[in-house]
Design a protein around this motif. Structure first.
Motif, PDB file in Angstrom:
ATOM      1  N   HIS A 231      64.900  43.641  39.100  1.00  0.00           N
ATOM      2  CA  HIS A 231      63.581  43.016  38.973  1.00  0.00           C
ATOM      3  C   HIS A 231      63.355  42.605  37.523  1.00  0.00           C
ATOM      4  O   HIS A 231      63.836  43.266  36.594  1.00  0.00           O
ATOM      5  CB  HIS A 231      62.473  43.993  39.376  1.00  0.00           C
ATOM      6  CG  HIS A 231      62.574  44.521  40.771  1.00  0.00           C
ATOM      7  ND1 HIS A 231      62.087  43.851  41.865  1.00  0.00           N
ATOM      8  CD2 HIS A 231      63.120  45.668  41.251  1.00  0.00           C
ATOM      9  CE1 HIS A 231      62.317  44.569  42.965  1.00  0.00           C
ATOM     10  NE2 HIS A 231      62.941  45.675  42.610  1.00  0.00           N
TER      11      HIS A 231
ATOM     12  N   GLN B 104      56.109  40.200  34.419  1.00  0.00           N
ATOM     13  CA  GLN B 104      54.796  40.413  35.034  1.00  0.00           C
ATOM     14  C   GLN B 104      54.170  41.722  34.567  1.00  0.00           C
ATOM     15  O   GLN B 104      52.959  41.783  34.309  1.00  0.00           O
ATOM     16  CB  GLN B 104      54.925  40.402  36.557  1.00  0.00           C
ATOM     17  CG  GLN B 104      55.198  39.023  37.147  1.00  0.00           C
ATOM     18  CD  GLN B 104      55.327  39.089  38.653  1.00  0.00           C
ATOM     19  OE1 GLN B 104      56.330  39.575  39.186  1.00  0.00           O
ATOM     20  NE2 GLN B 104      54.324  38.613  39.365  1.00  0.00           N
ATOM     21  N   VAL B 105      54.980  42.747  34.474  1.00  0.00           N
ATOM     22  CA  VAL B 105      54.472  44.041  33.999  1.00  0.00           C
ATOM     23  C   VAL B 105      54.038  43.932  32.543  1.00  0.00           C
ATOM     24  O   VAL B 105      52.955  44.400  32.163  1.00  0.00           O
ATOM     25  CB  VAL B 105      55.548  45.134  34.167  1.00  0.00           C
ATOM     26  CG1 VAL B 105      55.079  46.444  33.535  1.00  0.00           C
ATOM     27  CG2 VAL B 105      55.880  45.343  35.636  1.00  0.00           C
TER      28      VAL B 105
ATOM     29  N   GLU C 183      53.095  41.311  30.975  1.00  0.00           N
ATOM     30  CA  GLU C 183      51.930  40.433  30.851  1.00  0.00           C
ATOM     31  C   GLU C 183      50.632  41.186  31.134  1.00  0.00           C
ATOM     32  O   GLU C 183      49.618  40.971  30.466  1.00  0.00           O
ATOM     33  CB  GLU C 183      52.077  39.245  31.808  1.00  0.00           C
ATOM     34  CG  GLU C 183      51.020  38.172  31.644  1.00  0.00           C
ATOM     35  CD  GLU C 183      50.989  37.558  30.248  1.00  0.00           C
ATOM     36  OE1 GLU C 183      49.882  37.177  29.799  1.00  0.00           O
ATOM     37  OE2 GLU C 183      52.056  37.470  29.601  1.00  0.00           O
ATOM     38  N   ILE C 184      50.661  42.076  32.122  1.00  0.00           N
ATOM     39  CA  ILE C 184      49.466  42.874  32.431  1.00  0.00           C
ATOM     40  C   ILE C 184      49.085  43.736  31.229  1.00  0.00           C
ATOM     41  O   ILE C 184      47.909  43.850  30.863  1.00  0.00           O
ATOM     42  CB  ILE C 184      49.716  43.744  33.679  1.00  0.00           C
ATOM     43  CG1 ILE C 184      49.762  42.865  34.927  1.00  0.00           C
ATOM     44  CG2 ILE C 184      48.640  44.824  33.812  1.00  0.00           C
ATOM     45  CD1 ILE C 184      50.092  43.614  36.192  1.00  0.00           C
TER      46      ILE C 184
ATOM     47  N   ILE D  45      53.856  49.207  37.358  1.00  0.00           N
ATOM     48  CA  ILE D  45      54.696  48.578  38.391  1.00  0.00           C
ATOM     49  C   ILE D  45      54.012  48.505  39.760  1.00  0.00           C
ATOM     50  O   ILE D  45      54.097  47.477  40.436  1.00  0.00           O
ATOM     51  CB  ILE D  45      56.055  49.307  38.475  1.00  0.00           C
ATOM     52  CG1 ILE D  45      56.921  48.917  37.248  1.00  0.00           C
ATOM     53  CG2 ILE D  45      56.784  49.000  39.767  1.00  0.00           C
ATOM     54  CD1 ILE D  45      58.196  49.717  37.097  1.00  0.00           C
TER      55      ILE D  45
ATOM     56  N   SER E  22      51.018  47.871  40.566  1.00  0.00           N
ATOM     57  CA  SER E  22      50.061  46.766  40.627  1.00  0.00           C
ATOM     58  C   SER E  22      50.755  45.416  40.722  1.00  0.00           C
ATOM     59  O   SER E  22      50.140  44.428  41.120  1.00  0.00           O
ATOM     60  CB  SER E  22      49.143  46.794  39.396  1.00  0.00           C
ATOM     61  OG  SER E  22      49.893  46.616  38.199  1.00  0.00           O
ATOM     62  N   VAL E  23      52.040  45.358  40.366  1.00  0.00           N
ATOM     63  CA  VAL E  23      52.819  44.123  40.458  1.00  0.00           C
ATOM     64  C   VAL E  23      53.611  44.089  41.756  1.00  0.00           C
ATOM     65  O   VAL E  23      53.649  43.081  42.461  1.00  0.00           O
ATOM     66  CB  VAL E  23      53.768  43.991  39.244  1.00  0.00           C
ATOM     67  CG1 VAL E  23      54.664  42.760  39.401  1.00  0.00           C
ATOM     68  CG2 VAL E  23      52.979  43.902  37.944  1.00  0.00           C
ATOM     69  N   HIS E  24      54.248  45.196  42.070  1.00  0.00           N
ATOM     70  CA  HIS E  24      55.047  45.315  43.288  1.00  0.00           C
ATOM     71  C   HIS E  24      54.319  46.277  44.225  1.00  0.00           C
ATOM     72  O   HIS E  24      54.539  47.491  44.174  1.00  0.00           O
ATOM     73  CB  HIS E  24      56.451  45.819  42.959  1.00  0.00           C
ATOM     74  CG  HIS E  24      57.224  44.906  42.062  1.00  0.00           C
ATOM     75  ND1 HIS E  24      58.051  43.911  42.541  1.00  0.00           N
ATOM     76  CD2 HIS E  24      57.280  44.821  40.713  1.00  0.00           C
ATOM     77  CE1 HIS E  24      58.594  43.256  41.529  1.00  0.00           C
ATOM     78  NE2 HIS E  24      58.139  43.788  40.405  1.00  0.00           N
ATOM     79  N   GLN E  25      53.475  45.718  45.063  1.00  0.00           N
ATOM     80  CA  GLN E  25      52.592  46.550  45.870  1.00  0.00           C
ATOM     81  C   GLN E  25      53.330  47.317  46.966  1.00  0.00           C
ATOM     82  O   GLN E  25      52.757  48.231  47.564  1.00  0.00           O
ATOM     83  CB  GLN E  25      51.473  45.688  46.454  1.00  0.00           C
ATOM     84  CG  GLN E  25      50.589  45.093  45.362  1.00  0.00           C
ATOM     85  CD  GLN E  25      49.457  44.253  45.901  1.00  0.00           C
ATOM     86  OE1 GLN E  25      49.311  44.087  47.102  1.00  0.00           O
ATOM     87  NE2 GLN E  25      48.647  43.708  45.001  1.00  0.00           N
TER      88      GLN E  25
END
Length: 312
Positions: free
Chosen positions: A91, A95-96, A98-99, A122, A124-127
């Motif tokens: 992965h 995205q992680v 950026e949050i 993680i 919150s990005v990969h639900q």
């Protein structure tokens, strides 16, 4: 009547099922790791030690968060050659990151160790990763990781072993904590007095419950700001430990990461630090740690085809 009947021994073979609380949807044990600088050799030792120590290797699903992620097809195929029957994914990290960047200042972002904070972001990005086991890439697992899956995390955000070589009062004075507790009103501040010499959680191995991480990043950044930790880059940031205070379940001491210093330690440990050559991040490029500091345990868990596939 002419057969010789043998009593069935329920302990002679493993049970066909495992009580899984990590992921109830797909019945797999999800194992997550975050690596700042890609080092396939280190990932191979982590994966192979975990698989070879498990009674249920077919249930393990690895999620490796690397700088290039699934765009790095060559690295993925190399790992699949080494572990053709294993479940693994690469992965990306953007995205992680950026949050975290959006929620923090540049100084606050720089003061955080991404390998320590990423496991809490993680979900919150990969639900689909709501419950998983996070393992630092620089570890060798010798215990059965599936033993952790039966732990009930319904009331906790995480589970971790206590590291009593790192205590709260070595990072924050009791006077400062008392003053913060009297003057601030935040849901993540303990309602009971802080134990000043409390052991800090070992963030190298964690059980994560993504459903209990509300406001966790906000709490970490708040503690970091209140303690002015962005100006003290010389010491480890205790903000994650403070955000977890009274919110994490304490694992058995056998899951505390040990140093591979002796044969006795190796034989009694569930988990130890990786002791082989590894790449470290540098602003001038990635470097390999000199060979004089290496041990020998990592060689035991290096897959047999690594020389050809990874070019070791």
């Amino acid at each position: 009547p002419h057969r010789n009947w043998v009593p069935f021994n329920s302990h002679s073979s493993p049970s066909p099922t495992v009580k899984l609380t990590v992921d109830e949807d797909d019945g797999l044990i999800h194992i997550v790791s975050w690596m700042q600088c890609l080092d396939l050799k280190v990932l191979a030792v982590l994966a192979n030690s975990t698989l070879s120590s498990s009674r249920y290797p077919d249930l393990l699903h690895f999620h490796f968060f690397t700088p290039q992620g699934d765009k790095d097809k060559v690295s993925f195929y190399k790992l699949k050659v080494l572990f053709p029957h294993s479940n693994l994914e690469l992965h990306g990290q953007e995205q992680v990151k950026e949050i975290i960047k959006r929620a923090s200042s540049e100084a606050e972002y720089d003061s955080l160790n991404l390998e320590e904070i990423a496991p809490f972001i993680i979900p919150s990005v990969h639900q689909s990763l709501t419950k998983f086991i996070y393992v630092s890439p620089n570890l060798i697992l010798m215990g059965r990781i599936e033993e952790l899956t039966g732990i009930d995390l319904s009331a906790h955000a995480a589970a971790a072993a206590e590291d009593c070589s790192n205590r709260l009062n070595s990072y924050v004075s009791s006077d400062v904590l008392d003053a913060i507790q009297r003057s601030a009103s935040k849901p993540w501040i303990s309602v009971t007095p802080y134990v000043k010499d409390a052991c800090m959680p070992d963030l190298s191995l964690l059980l994560i419950n993504g459903k209990k991480l509300e406001e966790f990043l906000e709490a970490v950044l708040w503690w970091s700001k209140v303690l002015n930790w962005s100006d003290r880059s010389d010491k480890r940031n205790p903000a994650i430990g403070l955000a977890l205070y009274n919110r994490y379940l304490k694992l058995s001491n056998s899951w505390l990461v040990k140093e591979p210093a002796s044969v006795d330690t190796i034989e009694t440990s569930m988990i130890t630090h990786y002791d082989g050559p590894k790449i470290v991040c540098s602003e001038f490029g990635n470097d390999t740690i000199p060979g004089s500091s290496h041990g020998n345990l990592w060689i035991k868990y290096l897959p047999s085809m690594s020389n050809q596939i990874l070019g070791i």
